[in-house]
Scaffold this motif. Structure first.
Motif, PDB file in Angstrom:
ATOM      1  N   LEU A  56      35.497  27.059  21.472  1.00 40.76           N
ATOM      2  CA  LEU A  56      34.147  27.384  21.940  1.00 40.76           C
ATOM      3  C   LEU A  56      33.603  28.590  21.183  1.00 40.76           C
ATOM      4  CD1 LEU A  56      34.685  26.898  25.773  1.00 40.76           C
ATOM      5  CD2 LEU A  56      33.230  25.488  24.288  1.00 40.76           C
ATOM      6  N   ASN A  57      34.397  29.622  21.055  1.00 44.01           N
ATOM      7  CA  ASN A  57      33.949  30.812  20.333  1.00 44.01           C
ATOM      8  C   ASN A  57      33.760  30.550  18.849  1.00 44.01           C
ATOM      9  OD1 ASN A  57      33.665  32.591  22.512  1.00 44.01           O
ATOM     10  ND2 ASN A  57      35.861  32.981  22.539  1.00 44.01           N
ATOM     11  N   ASP A  58      34.629  29.713  18.257  1.00 42.74           N
ATOM     12  CA  ASP A  58      34.476  29.346  16.843  1.00 42.74           C
ATOM     13  C   ASP A  58      33.149  28.619  16.620  1.00 42.74           C
ATOM     14  OD1 ASP A  58      36.957  30.434  16.277  1.00 42.74           O
ATOM     15  OD2 ASP A  58      37.981  28.481  16.124  1.00 42.74           O
ATOM     16  N   ILE A  59      32.818  27.684  17.496  1.00 41.91           N
ATOM     17  CA  ILE A  59      31.578  26.923  17.369  1.00 41.91           C
ATOM     18  C   ILE A  59      30.375  27.856  17.528  1.00 41.91           C
ATOM     19  CG2 ILE A  59      30.118  25.183  18.514  1.00 41.91           C
ATOM     20  CD1 ILE A  59      32.746  23.578  18.983  1.00 41.91           C
ATOM     21  N   ARG A  60      30.411  28.712  18.530  1.00 42.14           N
ATOM     22  CA  ARG A  60      29.297  29.643  18.757  1.00 42.14           C
ATOM     23  C   ARG A  60      29.120  30.580  17.566  1.00 42.14           C
ATOM     24  NH1 ARG A  60      28.379  34.297  19.011  1.00 42.14           N
ATOM     25  NH2 ARG A  60      30.556  34.867  19.132  1.00 42.14           N
ATOM     26  N   SER A  61      30.209  31.132  17.075  1.00 40.58           N
ATOM     27  CA  SER A  61      30.168  32.068  15.956  1.00 40.58           C
ATOM     28  C   SER A  61      29.669  31.383  14.680  1.00 40.58           C
ATOM     29  CB  SER A  61      31.561  32.654  15.733  1.00 40.58           C
ATOM     30  OG  SER A  61      31.552  33.548  14.659  1.00 40.58           O
ATOM     31  N   TYR A  62      30.173  30.186  14.400  1.00 45.05           N
ATOM     32  CA  TYR A  62      29.756  29.450  13.210  1.00 45.05           C
ATOM     33  C   TYR A  62      28.267  29.117  13.291  1.00 45.05           C
ATOM     34  CZ  TYR A  62      29.627  25.981   9.492  1.00 45.05           C
ATOM     35  OH  TYR A  62      29.307  25.297   8.337  1.00 45.05           O
TER      36      TYR A  62
ATOM     37  N   VAL B 297      24.131  27.241  23.108  1.00 43.65           N
ATOM     38  CA  VAL B 297      24.960  26.039  23.152  1.00 43.65           C
ATOM     39  C   VAL B 297      24.970  25.636  24.620  1.00 43.65           C
ATOM     40  CG1 VAL B 297      27.251  25.070  22.755  1.00 43.65           C
ATOM     41  CG2 VAL B 297      26.348  26.838  21.208  1.00 43.65           C
ATOM     42  N   THR B 298      24.411  24.474  24.933  1.00 42.76           N
ATOM     43  CA  THR B 298      24.271  24.067  26.327  1.00 42.76           C
ATOM     44  C   THR B 298      25.291  23.019  26.764  1.00 42.76           C
ATOM     45  OG1 THR B 298      22.544  22.497  25.696  1.00 42.76           O
ATOM     46  CG2 THR B 298      21.837  24.676  26.438  1.00 42.76           C
ATOM     47  N   ALA B 299      26.065  22.479  25.825  1.00 42.69           N
ATOM     48  CA  ALA B 299      27.125  21.532  26.189  1.00 42.69           C
ATOM     49  C   ALA B 299      28.138  21.434  25.066  1.00 42.69           C
ATOM     50  CB  ALA B 299      26.545  20.155  26.474  1.00 42.69           C
ATOM     51  N   VAL B 300      29.411  21.534  25.437  1.00 44.89           N
ATOM     52  CA  VAL B 300      30.527  21.249  24.534  1.00 44.89           C
ATOM     53  C   VAL B 300      31.591  20.615  25.414  1.00 44.89           C
ATOM     54  CG1 VAL B 300      32.266  22.114  22.934  1.00 44.89           C
ATOM     55  CG2 VAL B 300      30.063  23.285  23.099  1.00 44.89           C
TER      56      VAL B 300
ATOM     57  N   PHE C 144      26.117  30.870  25.177  1.00 42.47           N
ATOM     58  CA  PHE C 144      26.424  29.656  25.927  1.00 42.47           C
ATOM     59  C   PHE C 144      25.577  29.684  27.186  1.00 42.47           C
ATOM     60  CE2 PHE C 144      30.535  30.109  23.691  1.00 42.47           C
ATOM     61  CZ  PHE C 144      30.598  28.842  23.133  1.00 42.47           C
ATOM     62  N   TYR C 145      25.008  28.540  27.527  1.00 45.05           N
ATOM     63  CA  TYR C 145      24.297  28.446  28.798  1.00 45.05           C
ATOM     64  C   TYR C 145      24.465  27.036  29.337  1.00 45.05           C
ATOM     65  CZ  TYR C 145      20.991  28.822  32.514  1.00 45.05           C
ATOM     66  OH  TYR C 145      20.431  28.847  33.762  1.00 45.05           O
ATOM     67  N   PRO C 146      25.055  26.870  30.464  1.00 43.25           N
ATOM     68  CA  PRO C 146      25.779  27.874  31.242  1.00 43.25           C
ATOM     69  C   PRO C 146      27.102  28.213  30.550  1.00 43.25           C
ATOM     70  CG  PRO C 146      26.082  25.725  32.232  1.00 43.25           C
ATOM     71  CD  PRO C 146      25.128  25.542  31.071  1.00 43.25           C
ATOM     72  N   LYS C 147      27.747  29.243  31.047  1.00 41.64           N
ATOM     73  CA  LYS C 147      29.031  29.647  30.470  1.00 41.64           C
ATOM     74  C   LYS C 147      30.023  28.493  30.634  1.00 41.64           C
ATOM     75  CE  LYS C 147      32.614  33.008  30.634  1.00 41.64           C
ATOM     76  NZ  LYS C 147      32.918  34.266  30.214  1.00 41.64           N
ATOM     77  N   PRO C 148      30.628  28.039  29.532  1.00 39.89           N
ATOM     78  CA  PRO C 148      31.530  26.883  29.611  1.00 39.89           C
ATOM     79  C   PRO C 148      32.905  27.246  30.161  1.00 39.89           C
ATOM     80  CG  PRO C 148      31.486  27.702  27.387  1.00 39.89           C
ATOM     81  CD  PRO C 148      30.499  28.540  28.170  1.00 39.89           C
ATOM     82  N   ALA C 149      33.556  26.260  30.723  1.00 41.05           N
ATOM     83  CA  ALA C 149      34.939  26.417  31.184  1.00 41.05           C
ATOM     84  C   ALA C 149      35.834  25.722  30.164  1.00 41.05           C
ATOM     85  CB  ALA C 149      35.106  25.787  32.557  1.00 41.05           C
ATOM     86  N   PRO C 150      36.718  26.467  29.500  1.00 38.12           N
ATOM     87  CA  PRO C 150      37.622  25.841  28.536  1.00 38.12           C
ATOM     88  C   PRO C 150      38.484  24.762  29.204  1.00 38.12           C
ATOM     89  CG  PRO C 150      37.725  28.227  28.383  1.00 38.12           C
ATOM     90  CD  PRO C 150      36.935  27.906  29.617  1.00 38.12           C
ATOM     91  N   THR C 151      38.875  23.770  28.429  1.00 37.86           N
ATOM     92  CA  THR C 151      39.751  22.696  28.901  1.00 37.86           C
ATOM     93  C   THR C 151      40.890  22.546  27.897  1.00 37.86           C
ATOM     94  OG1 THR C 151      38.598  20.944  27.676  1.00 37.86           O
ATOM     95  CG2 THR C 151      37.766  21.473  29.899  1.00 37.86           C
ATOM     96  N   GLU C 152      41.797  21.623  28.165  1.00 33.19           N
ATOM     97  CA  GLU C 152      42.886  21.385  27.226  1.00 33.19           C
ATOM     98  C   GLU C 152      42.352  20.874  25.890  1.00 33.19           C
ATOM     99  OE1 GLU C 152      46.248  19.169  28.620  1.00 33.19           O
ATOM    100  OE2 GLU C 152      46.271  20.216  30.534  1.00 33.19           O
ATOM    101  N   GLN C 153      41.273  20.093  25.928  1.00 33.21           N
ATOM    102  CA  GLN C 153      40.728  19.543  24.689  1.00 33.21           C
ATOM    103  C   GLN C 153      39.680  20.435  24.037  1.00 33.21           C
ATOM    104  OE1 GLN C 153      40.076  15.219  25.802  1.00 33.21           O
ATOM    105  NE2 GLN C 153      40.727  15.070  23.673  1.00 33.21           N
TER     106      GLN C 153
ATOM    107  N   VAL D 141      22.663  21.881  21.538  1.00 29.82           N
ATOM    108  CA  VAL D 141      22.119  23.213  21.285  1.00 29.82           C
ATOM    109  C   VAL D 141      20.634  23.170  21.585  1.00 29.82           C
ATOM    110  CG1 VAL D 141      21.678  24.964  19.515  1.00 29.82           C
ATOM    111  CG2 VAL D 141      23.826  23.698  19.503  1.00 29.82           C
ATOM    112  N   GLU D 142      20.158  24.177  22.293  1.00 26.44           N
ATOM    113  CA  GLU D 142      18.734  24.311  22.571  1.00 26.44           C
ATOM    114  C   GLU D 142      18.258  25.606  21.933  1.00 26.44           C
ATOM    115  OE1 GLU D 142      17.546  23.607  26.647  1.00 26.44           O
ATOM    116  OE2 GLU D 142      19.332  22.371  26.958  1.00 26.44           O
ATOM    117  N   SER D 143      17.049  25.567  21.370  1.00 24.56           N
ATOM    118  CA  SER D 143      16.510  26.765  20.736  1.00 24.56           C
ATOM    119  C   SER D 143      15.029  26.900  21.039  1.00 24.56           C
ATOM    120  CB  SER D 143      16.738  26.730  19.225  1.00 24.56           C
ATOM    121  OG  SER D 143      16.024  25.649  18.652  1.00 24.56           O
ATOM    122  N   GLN D 144      14.577  28.124  20.897  1.00 22.88           N
ATOM    123  CA  GLN D 144      13.176  28.426  21.141  1.00 22.88           C
ATOM    124  C   GLN D 144      12.783  29.570  20.205  1.00 22.88           C
ATOM    125  OE1 GLN D 144      11.995  30.385  24.911  1.00 22.88           O
ATOM    126  NE2 GLN D 144      10.798  28.520  25.245  1.00 22.88           N
TER     127      GLN D 144
END
Length: 170
Positions: free
Chosen positions: A35-41, A71-74, A20-29, A110-113
């Motif tokens: 976040l971890n499920d999306i990153r792992s998948y 992952v740059t935005a969720v 994750f970049y930047p590190k996301p802050a979890p919310t109620e939604q 998502v950004e990749s290089q």
């Protein structure tokens, strides 16, 4: 995409873990679990998609490309759109929000290089943004909602890797 990114120049690829970049802050939604499920998948699917075309390397070296992805935005976007600021639309939007029937777009980016693993020369760069992923009211975002978009990205990556690196996509 650099013309240097070919099967003749790169026979293997290293894949850094998706971050994750930047590190996301979890919310109620958008919970920490989601976040971890999306990153792992995304990480697993990225390895499958590229592994279908080119062998995965564990170390840098000549003929090895290196992929980094983040992952740059969720988030769930609850801001009003410009057309919703027109008085009649504003009343309608407020009623929809109050009744819980409003839908909100999900921002997933998502950004990749891909770089040469020895020199660091950039061979490819991409930014992908989800389109059409929505949640209703205060419903939480889940991997299941984001999964079709990630699968679409991976299908494109498989095709592009096959075209560049010479092995037929699976």
């Amino acid at each position: 995409i650099s013309d240097k990114l070919t099967r003749q120049n790169y026979q293997q690829i290293m894949i850094d873990p998706v971050e994750f970049y930047p590190k996301p802050a979890p919310t109620e939604q958008v919970s920490a679990g989601t976040l971890n499920d999306i990153r792992s998948y995304l990480d697993n699917e990225l390895r499958k998609a590229l592994g279908a075309t080119v062998p995965i390397a564990s170390t840098a070296g000549p003929g090895v490309a290196r992929m980094r992805a983040a992952v740059t935005a969720v988030s769930v976007d609850k801001s009003l759109k410009p057309y919703q600021l027109i008085p009649a639309a504003l009343v309608f939007s407020a009623a929809m929000r109050a009744s819980g029937t409003a839908t909100y777009g999900v921002k997933l980016m998502v950004e990749s290089q891909i770089v040469d693993s020895v020199t660091g020369e950039v061979l490819s760069g991409a930014v992908r943004e989800a389109k059409g992923v929505e949640v209703k009211g205060d419903a939480p975002l889940t991997l299941k909602l984001a999964q079709p978009q990630i699968d679409t990205w991976m299908a494109y990556l498989r095709e592009e890797a096959a075209a560049r690196l010479g092995k037929a996509a699976k």
